[in-house]
Design a protein around this motif. Structure first.
Motif, PDB file in Angstrom:
ATOM      1  N   LEU A 112       8.866  -8.318  -2.652  1.00 15.05           N
ATOM      2  CA  LEU A 112       8.173  -7.028  -2.780  1.00 15.05           C
ATOM      3  C   LEU A 112       9.174  -5.872  -2.781  1.00 15.05           C
ATOM      4  N   SER A 113      10.130  -5.939  -1.857  1.00 16.96           N
ATOM      5  CA  SER A 113      11.157  -4.908  -1.768  1.00 16.96           C
ATOM      6  C   SER A 113      11.923  -4.806  -3.087  1.00 16.96           C
ATOM      7  N   GLU A 114      12.191  -5.954  -3.680  1.00 13.96           N
ATOM      8  CA  GLU A 114      12.933  -5.993  -4.943  1.00 13.96           C
ATOM      9  C   GLU A 114      12.089  -5.416  -6.090  1.00 13.96           C
ATOM     10  N   ASP A 115      10.802  -5.786  -6.127  1.00 18.42           N
ATOM     11  CA  ASP A 115       9.920  -5.284  -7.186  1.00 18.42           C
ATOM     12  C   ASP A 115       9.836  -3.756  -7.146  1.00 18.42           C
ATOM     13  N   VAL A 116       9.672  -3.225  -5.941  1.00 19.30           N
ATOM     14  CA  VAL A 116       9.526  -1.772  -5.807  1.00 19.30           C
ATOM     15  C   VAL A 116      10.846  -1.086  -6.167  1.00 19.30           C
ATOM     16  N   TYR A 117      11.955  -1.728  -5.810  1.00 16.30           N
ATOM     17  CA  TYR A 117      13.282  -1.187  -6.150  1.00 16.30           C
ATOM     18  C   TYR A 117      13.413  -1.048  -7.673  1.00 16.30           C
ATOM     19  N   VAL A 118      13.011  -2.079  -8.376  1.00 16.41           N
ATOM     20  CA  VAL A 118      13.113  -2.073  -9.837  1.00 16.41           C
ATOM     21  C   VAL A 118      12.177  -1.013 -10.438  1.00 16.41           C
ATOM     22  N   GLU A 119      10.963  -0.916  -9.901  1.00 16.31           N
ATOM     23  CA  GLU A 119      10.019   0.109 -10.378  1.00 16.31           C
ATOM     24  C   GLU A 119      10.571   1.518 -10.178  1.00 16.31           C
ATOM     25  N   MET A 120      11.173   1.728  -9.033  1.00 15.67           N
ATOM     26  CA  MET A 120      11.708   3.056  -8.727  1.00 15.67           C
ATOM     27  C   MET A 120      12.882   3.358  -9.665  1.00 15.67           C
ATOM     28  N   LEU A 164       0.830  -1.210   0.000  1.00  7.95           N
ATOM     29  CA  LEU A 164       0.000   0.000   0.000  1.00  7.95           C
ATOM     30  C   LEU A 164       0.871   1.270   0.000  1.00  7.95           C
ATOM     31  N   VAL A 165       2.016   1.235   0.668  1.00  6.25           N
ATOM     32  CA  VAL A 165       2.942   2.385   0.620  1.00  6.25           C
ATOM     33  C   VAL A 165       3.313   2.664  -0.833  1.00  6.25           C
ATOM     34  N   SER A 166       3.737   1.617  -1.499  1.00  7.82           N
ATOM     35  CA  SER A 166       4.204   1.784  -2.875  1.00  7.82           C
ATOM     36  C   SER A 166       3.050   2.214  -3.786  1.00  7.82           C
ATOM     37  N   GLU A 167       1.847   1.670  -3.567  1.00  5.85           N
ATOM     38  CA  GLU A 167       0.677   2.075  -4.360  1.00  5.85           C
ATOM     39  C   GLU A 167       0.362   3.556  -4.164  1.00  5.85           C
ATOM     40  N   ARG A 168       0.422   4.008  -2.932  1.00  6.59           N
ATOM     41  CA  ARG A 168       0.115   5.415  -2.640  1.00  6.59           C
ATOM     42  C   ARG A 168       1.082   6.347  -3.362  1.00  6.59           C
ATOM     43  N   VAL A 169       2.377   5.990  -3.308  1.00  5.84           N
ATOM     44  CA  VAL A 169       3.387   6.823  -3.975  1.00  5.84           C
ATOM     45  C   VAL A 169       3.117   6.854  -5.478  1.00  5.84           C
ATOM     46  N   LYS A 170       2.822   5.680  -6.032  1.00  5.99           N
ATOM     47  CA  LYS A 170       2.554   5.608  -7.479  1.00  5.99           C
ATOM     48  C   LYS A 170       1.323   6.422  -7.856  1.00  5.99           C
ATOM     49  N   GLU A 171       0.241   6.231  -7.121  1.00  9.47           N
ATOM     50  CA  GLU A 171      -1.004   6.976  -7.366  1.00  9.47           C
ATOM     51  C   GLU A 171      -0.744   8.474  -7.402  1.00  9.47           C
ATOM     52  N   ARG A 172      -0.032   8.939  -6.361  1.00  8.50           N
ATOM     53  CA  ARG A 172       0.227  10.365  -6.242  1.00  8.50           C
ATOM     54  C   ARG A 172       1.069  10.870  -7.411  1.00  8.50           C
ATOM     55  N   THR A 173       2.072  10.100  -7.768  1.00  7.07           N
ATOM     56  CA  THR A 173       2.969  10.495  -8.853  1.00  7.07           C
ATOM     57  C   THR A 173       2.200  10.573 -10.171  1.00  7.07           C
ATOM     58  N   MET A 174       1.308   9.597 -10.373  1.00  3.95           N
ATOM     59  CA  MET A 174       0.587   9.508 -11.643  1.00  3.95           C
ATOM     60  C   MET A 174      -0.499  10.590 -11.756  1.00  3.95           C
ATOM     61  N   SER A 175      -1.167  10.863 -10.636  1.00  6.28           N
ATOM     62  CA  SER A 175      -2.339  11.741 -10.702  1.00  6.28           C
ATOM     63  C   SER A 175      -1.953  13.218 -10.744  1.00  6.28           C
ATOM     64  N   LYS A 176      -0.701  13.501 -10.476  1.00  9.34           N
ATOM     65  CA  LYS A 176      -0.243  14.874 -10.395  1.00  9.34           C
ATOM     66  C   LYS A 176      -0.149  15.500 -11.784  1.00  9.34           C
ATOM     67  N   THR A 177      -0.486  16.774 -11.874  1.00 11.10           N
ATOM     68  CA  THR A 177      -0.293  17.477 -13.132  1.00 11.10           C
ATOM     69  C   THR A 177       1.033  18.210 -13.047  1.00 11.10           C
ATOM     70  N   TYR A 178       1.936  17.839 -13.905  1.00  8.58           N
ATOM     71  CA  TYR A 178       3.235  18.483 -13.893  1.00  8.58           C
ATOM     72  C   TYR A 178       3.230  19.619 -14.892  1.00  8.58           C
ATOM     73  N   GLN A 179       3.519  20.785 -14.439  1.00  6.65           N
ATOM     74  CA  GLN A 179       3.600  21.921 -15.358  1.00  6.65           C
ATOM     75  C   GLN A 179       4.685  22.893 -14.886  1.00  6.65           C
ATOM     76  N   GLY A 180       4.853  23.919 -15.668  1.00  2.52           N
ATOM     77  CA  GLY A 180       5.913  24.861 -15.354  1.00  2.52           C
ATOM     78  C   GLY A 180       7.175  24.445 -16.071  1.00  2.52           C
ATOM     79  N   ASP A 181       8.297  25.000 -15.671  1.00  3.12           N
ATOM     80  CA  ASP A 181       9.517  24.675 -16.403  1.00  3.12           C
ATOM     81  C   ASP A 181      10.032  23.285 -16.020  1.00  3.12           C
ATOM     82  N   PRO A 182      10.831  22.692 -16.904  1.00  5.29           N
ATOM     83  CA  PRO A 182      11.274  21.311 -16.706  1.00  5.29           C
ATOM     84  C   PRO A 182      12.005  21.110 -15.373  1.00  5.29           C
ATOM     85  N   PHE A 183      12.718  22.122 -14.917  1.00  6.65           N
ATOM     86  CA  PHE A 183      13.449  21.977 -13.656  1.00  6.65           C
ATOM     87  C   PHE A 183      12.479  21.720 -12.498  1.00  6.65           C
TER      88      PHE A 183
END
Lengths: 197, 197
Positions: free
Chosen positions: A122-130, A63-82
């Motif tokens: 699980l630790s290994e899977d998340v490591y690879v995803e990151m 669930l930790v890893s899911e939450r991080v992924k959800e947040r990363t995906m749902s975010k709208t990234y805008q502004g300059d690339p930096f």
């Protein structure tokens, strides 16, 4: 009419209670009995959801890893690339209470995998995803023509992955010597050193 | 004639047995009873050396830091500055079984400080010492005129400290995905990126 229980929601509540016990008392205290008490369930009712402590831990950590992924995906990234890149990487750093709890729990869990082999996959899977997520960020910089010419994209992906985890660990373990501002400054310094912003 | 027991040596043997139990079974298993058994002492005899589990842990962890310091100090550094710096930093990385055990134990201990306040002072002291050691390495590079002009020495000391710890943690937790060679390559890449070697 029977009470309708949302099983997924209940499981998430149990997982969140597990995080709290891990952060406050340590992972060895995250027993079925204790988590049952924290969530107001009987040990028997909790075992209906998770029959072993390993199952409980794996679900909670996933669930930790899911939450991080959800947040990363749902975010709208805008502004300059930096700012965009800094924002995306900040999702992997303990920049507020929510992320601090998630990352502290994840660190404790990762260290537990050293002696509990069945938690390691699980630790290994998340490591690879990151690792893949961070490689994608470096690739984005390459595509935008922002990575300095002398930088090797593969090596930079490794370096950034190691650095982001190192920053999180330093801040989690030494919040006074290495406060949040120092962590963010170090990330910014690093990004500026590899990019032509 | 009474048997002469070298108390310091005995304490070190107890500490090394503690490391082994922590690495193999986890820190919560490093109880006075268990360590007594591992060293062939009675629990009472062990309590003669360490009256509480905290004392035992603190002594054992302090010994990790002493060993690293001893090794770093006693080493003769020669050859070109690049190898010299790489060698010095390698003392802080799990490059062989001895260092791997020390660092694994140190990582487990560091995470334990999150819930055990009385262990935190030692962890903090060693953190500051390591920070100073790494700053000294960056200062050496500055003095030798080897740090690239665009690099800020203070920021580079922070980045190197974070990176070295990140490398150690990645290799300890993911030895297959992040083998020793990858760890050393990443260190080398980083040093080359900040120096005019």
């Amino acid at each position: 009419m029977p009470k309708i229980i949302d099983h997924d929601k209940r499981k998430q509540q149990i997982a969140e209670a597990t995080w709290k016990v891990i952060a406050e008392e340590g992972i060895e205290q995250a027993t079925v009995r204790k988590i049952a008490k924290a969530t107001g369930l009987s040990a028997g009712a909790l075992r209906h959801y998770f029959s072993t402590q390993s199952e409980l831990l794996l679900y909670s950590m996933n669930l930790v890893s899911e939450r991080v992924k959800e947040r990363t995906m749902s975010k709208t990234y805008q502004g300059d690339p930096f700012d965009l890149v800094k924002d995306a990487l900040s999702e992997l750093l303990p920049i507020d209470d929510e992320r601090r709890l998630e990352m502290e729990v994840w660190l404790v869990f990762s260290v537990k995998t050293l002696v509990e082999e069945k938690l390691r996959a699980l630790s290994e899977d998340v490591y690879v995803e990151m690792k893949e997520g961070i490689s994608a960020i470096i690739q984005l910089l390459v595509n935008l023509g922002l990575l300095k010419e002398e930088c090797n994209p593969d090596e930079e992906a490794v370096r950034l992955h190691v650095l982001v985890d190192g920053l999180a660990v330093h801040h989690l373990l030494h919040p006074v010597s290495f406060p949040q501002q120092k962590m963010m400054d170090a990330l910014e310094y690093h990004l500026k050193s590899i990019c032509t912003f």
